[in-house]
Design a protein around this motif. Structure first.
Motif, PDB file in Angstrom:
ATOM      1  N   LEU A 176       0.698  -1.315  -0.032  1.00  0.00           N
ATOM      2  CA  LEU A 176       0.031  -0.023  -0.001  1.00  0.00           C
ATOM      3  C   LEU A 176       0.882   1.329  -0.272  1.00  0.00           C
ATOM      4  CD1 LEU A 176      -2.644  -0.915   2.740  1.00  0.00           C
ATOM      5  CD2 LEU A 176      -2.838  -1.228   0.281  1.00  0.00           C
ATOM      6  N   ILE A 177       0.436   2.359  -0.888  1.00  0.00           N
ATOM      7  CA  ILE A 177       1.099   3.672  -0.397  1.00  0.00           C
ATOM      8  C   ILE A 177      -0.345   4.547  -0.060  1.00  0.00           C
ATOM      9  CG2 ILE A 177       1.823   5.605  -2.064  1.00  0.00           C
ATOM     10  CD1 ILE A 177       3.035   3.571  -4.075  1.00  0.00           C
ATOM     11  N   ILE A 178      -0.002   5.004   1.028  1.00  0.00           N
ATOM     12  CA  ILE A 178      -1.112   5.788   1.857  1.00  0.00           C
ATOM     13  C   ILE A 178      -0.701   7.105   1.666  1.00  0.00           C
ATOM     14  CG2 ILE A 178      -2.534   6.110   4.065  1.00  0.00           C
ATOM     15  CD1 ILE A 178      -1.420   2.949   4.738  1.00  0.00           C
ATOM     16  N   GLU A 179      -1.680   7.902   1.182  1.00  0.00           N
ATOM     17  CA  GLU A 179      -1.237   9.373   1.144  1.00  0.00           C
ATOM     18  C   GLU A 179      -2.236  10.139   2.034  1.00  0.00           C
ATOM     19  OE1 GLU A 179      -1.880  13.135  -1.783  1.00  0.00           O
ATOM     20  OE2 GLU A 179      -1.811  11.309  -2.662  1.00  0.00           O
ATOM     21  N   ILE A 180      -1.285  10.672   2.906  1.00  0.00           N
ATOM     22  CA  ILE A 180      -2.147  11.502   4.047  1.00  0.00           C
ATOM     23  C   ILE A 180      -2.611  13.063   3.398  1.00  0.00           C
ATOM     24  CG2 ILE A 180      -2.152  12.479   6.248  1.00  0.00           C
ATOM     25  CD1 ILE A 180      -2.089   9.385   6.363  1.00  0.00           C
ATOM     26  N   LYS A 181      -3.752  13.176   3.475  1.00  0.00           N
ATOM     27  CA  LYS A 181      -4.336  14.595   2.949  1.00  0.00           C
ATOM     28  C   LYS A 181      -4.569  15.447   4.251  1.00  0.00           C
ATOM     29  CE  LYS A 181      -5.351  13.471  -1.530  1.00  0.00           C
ATOM     30  NZ  LYS A 181      -5.169  14.127  -2.604  1.00  0.00           N
ATOM     31  N   ILE A 182      -3.910  16.668   4.081  1.00  0.00           N
ATOM     32  CA  ILE A 182      -3.941  17.398   5.103  1.00  0.00           C
ATOM     33  C   ILE A 182      -4.702  18.708   4.768  1.00  0.00           C
ATOM     34  CG2 ILE A 182      -2.486  19.164   6.888  1.00  0.00           C
ATOM     35  CD1 ILE A 182      -2.203  16.105   7.200  1.00  0.00           C
ATOM     36  N   HIS A 183      -6.266  18.773   5.284  1.00  0.00           N
ATOM     37  CA  HIS A 183      -6.771  20.058   5.063  1.00  0.00           C
ATOM     38  C   HIS A 183      -7.253  20.786   6.234  1.00  0.00           C
ATOM     39  CE1 HIS A 183      -7.302  18.488   1.141  1.00  0.00           C
ATOM     40  NE2 HIS A 183      -7.941  17.223   1.442  1.00  0.00           N
ATOM     41  N   GLU A 184      -6.356  20.254   7.470  1.00  0.00           N
ATOM     42  CA  GLU A 184      -6.575  21.027   8.793  1.00  0.00           C
ATOM     43  C   GLU A 184      -5.481  20.405   9.433  1.00  0.00           C
ATOM     44  OE1 GLU A 184     -10.519  19.275  10.199  1.00  0.00           O
ATOM     45  OE2 GLU A 184     -10.349  17.831   8.581  1.00  0.00           O
ATOM     46  N   ASP A 185      -5.727  20.334  10.962  1.00  0.00           N
ATOM     47  CA  ASP A 185      -4.640  19.977  11.786  1.00  0.00           C
ATOM     48  C   ASP A 185      -3.815  18.777  11.359  1.00  0.00           C
ATOM     49  OD1 ASP A 185      -3.045  19.690  13.972  1.00  0.00           O
ATOM     50  OD2 ASP A 185      -4.642  18.967  15.452  1.00  0.00           O
TER      51      ASP A 185
END
Length: 166
Positions: free
Chosen positions: A92-101
């Motif tokens: 798996l390649i897990i992309e973390i989306k940061i739209h807040e904290d």
């Protein structure tokens, strides 16, 4: 193996199951709902894939379940359900989306990811997510994604963010 015009649109549980059955590694995106539950969904906005106004973080997980993905019967899946469906069978390649904290998004997602027994890496366009993993889970392989962060509307140039957070 997603099919945005069929029954298995991008980031759907069915498309993930099809990729696992075919033996393909999977890249997907994680972000939080309004009730702070990690879900798998690519866009910040729900407009393109669900046809409704607002962002993922504007709705609870339960509210999001009323919106089908494109023309399918699929709904936005929980990160927990995606990890269970894959069950270590493909990378798996897990992309973390940061739209807040960034700390909250990373910590909430990592509560589930840390228990996952299969091969994976973490990536993000936001250097704060990569820095969080570097500090809190340095053994996790992580990658910094990049694009033109000097475009209008961005808070600060990418290079300044990198120097500050890494």
């Amino acid at each position: 193996l997603h099919d945005n015009s069929g029954d298995a649109p991008e980031n759907s549980l069915l498309s993930i199951k099809k990729a696992v059955a075919a033996g393909y590694g999977i890249e997907f995106d994680v972000q939080l709902t309004r009730d702070r539950i990690p879900v798998v969904f690519h866009d910040e906005s729900l407009k393109r894939v669900c046809g409704v106004e607002g962002n993922v973080r504007d709705y609870t997980y339960e509210e999001l379940q009323q919106f089908p993905l494109l023309s399918s019967q699929e709904r936005i899946p929980l990160l927990a359900d995606v990890l269970a469906a894959v069950d270590g069978r493909v990378p798996l390649i897990i992309e973390i989306k940061i739209h807040e904290d960034p700390g909250e998004v990373c910590a909430k997602a990592d509560e589930l990811i840390a228990a996952y027994k299969g091969p994976y890496c973490i990536e993000s366009f936001d250097p704060r997510a990569v820095a969080w993993y570097r500090k809190n889970r340095p053994q996790v392989i992580r990658g910094q994604l990049s694009c033109n962060f000097n475009t209008p509307g961005k808070r600060e140039p990418f290079t300044r963010m990198l120097v500050h957070y890494l």
